[in-house]
Design an enzyme around this catalytic site. Structure first.
Site, PDB file in Angstrom:
ATOM      1  CB  CYS A   1      -0.958   0.001   1.181  1.00  0.00           C
ATOM      2  SG  CYS A   1      -2.041  -1.447   1.224  1.00  0.00           S
TER       3      CYS A   1
ATOM      4  CG  HIS B   1      -3.243   3.369   1.957  1.00  0.00           C
ATOM      5  ND1 HIS B   1      -3.782   2.957   0.762  1.00  0.00           N
ATOM      6  CD2 HIS B   1      -3.282   2.284   2.782  1.00  0.00           C
ATOM      7  CE1 HIS B   1      -4.126   1.682   0.855  1.00  0.00           C
ATOM      8  NE2 HIS B   1      -3.843   1.257   2.070  1.00  0.00           N
TER       9      HIS B   1
ATOM     10  CG  ASN C   1      -6.689  -0.951   1.262  1.00  0.00           C
ATOM     11  OD1 ASN C   1      -5.945  -0.624   0.351  1.00  0.00           O
ATOM     12  ND2 ASN C   1      -6.229  -1.294   2.454  1.00  0.00           N
TER      13      ASN C   1
END
Length: 328
Positions: A122, A255, A285
């Site tokens: 990520c 993020h 996500n």
């Protein structure tokens, strides 16, 4: 003349298949697993995610996002002299040929430019921007295409409601160009391999077969605790490196993992939530794709304007984390 790198274009792409929380709850109910829209939203802030069709690869999503970034930058594909793709779900098992090389081919770039993948989960997009920024500042490259692209739906265990509801597929891209005006003001990268087991895909390959699990595993509480702590610290590191203060941040683009982590980070930095770009509700996500997806959304809807200072930061498996402070 001092060389800088500056964001000249942004682009993003979400696959057409849109899966709401209610859609997913119905799918899981058929397996005897209970969840609900309220349960998912209250824990993550996610309402919708997108899934790529089986024949669609990370490179396909990356190409669509790249075309839009190149168009905004006014750049022809063959003017790109560096391609960096951040992905944890590459087109090919084993990671080669790299997804970056596949993107190069699919974009019709035949100038022999460098192309490479970056794997920091990520945090991958932040890592990729930092690498491209260094190459441009060195004078080695002038026009870099930096992409985050993921098909995380391929590694989700749809019998584990604590993880399968959180992730989606998508891609985001930016064009970084050499400039005599400051653009990327500071980058800071970190990793701590001792936390590698809290977010991982623990399987490996031997003799052509997967040993162990090929599904994503996450210790949510451990990730939450670590993420909020390191995101605040790395943002302040980047600010100090640029000789700036939190008050000079126009937009925080973290993020897009979990709204509670994002809100906790903003609070620790003393930033009002109104200064934070939030898109996690609409795509979940998307790992390395989430920051450029959010950046592109905010650029295209007019929130992020030329001259704005944008803090982008992420955490990911590894455990990795980093921040990029950019002037648009």
């Amino acid at each position: 003349m001092t060389l800088y790198s500056k964001i000249a274009g942004t682009g993003s792409y979400l696959p057409p298949k849109r899966v709401t929380n209610n859609d997913l709850a119905a799918q899981l109910a058929a397996k005897g697993i209970e969840t609900s829209d309220e349960w998912i939203v209250s824990r993550s802030g996610i309402s919708v995610r997108h899934y790529a069709e089986p024949a669609v690869q990370a490179s396909d999503l990356a190409v669509e996002a790249s075309k839009r970034a190149l168009e905004m930058a006014g750049l022809a594909p063959n003017e790109v002299d560096l391609i960096i793709v951040a992905t944890s779900t590459p087109d090919h098992f084993g990671g080669f040929p790299s997804t970056a090389c596949v993107v190069q081919r699919k974009l019709g770039i035949d100038n022999g430019c460098a192309a490479v993948d970056v794997q920091a989960v990520c945090s991958g997009f932040v890592y990729a921007v930092s690498v491209a920024d260094s190459f441009i500042k060195s004078g080695a490259h002038k026009n870099a295409l930096v992409i985050g692209a993921e098909v995380f739906s391929r590694i989700l265990n749809f019998e584990d409601r604590t993880t399968c509801v959180l992730f989606g597929d998508g891609a985001g891209a930016i064009v970084l160009k050499a400039s005599d005006e400051p653009g990327i003001l500071a980058t800071k990268l970190h990793a701590d391999g001792s936390h590698g087991d809290i977010l991982c895909v623990p399987g490996n390959v031997s003799g052509g077969a997967v040993e162990g699990s090929a599904f994503l595993y996450m210790d949510g509480q451990a990730v939450f605790k670590l993420a909020v702590s390191v995101l605040e610290k790395v943002a302040n590191e980047a600010l100090r490196a640029a000789d700036m203060t939190t008050s000079q941040i126009d937009w925080l683009i973290p993020h897009q993992a979990n709204i509670r982590i994002m809100q906790g980070t903003a609070k620790k930095l003393g930033l009002p939530v109104e200064k934070m770009v939030v898109t996690v509700d609409q795509h979940g996500n998307t790992s390395a794709a989430s920051i450029p997806l959010a950046l592109d959304a905010a650029v295209r809807d007019g929130r992020v304007k030329p001259g704005h200072n944008v803090m982008m930061e992420g955490v990911g498996g590894g455990f990795t984390w980093g921040a990029v402070l950019a002037r648009m």
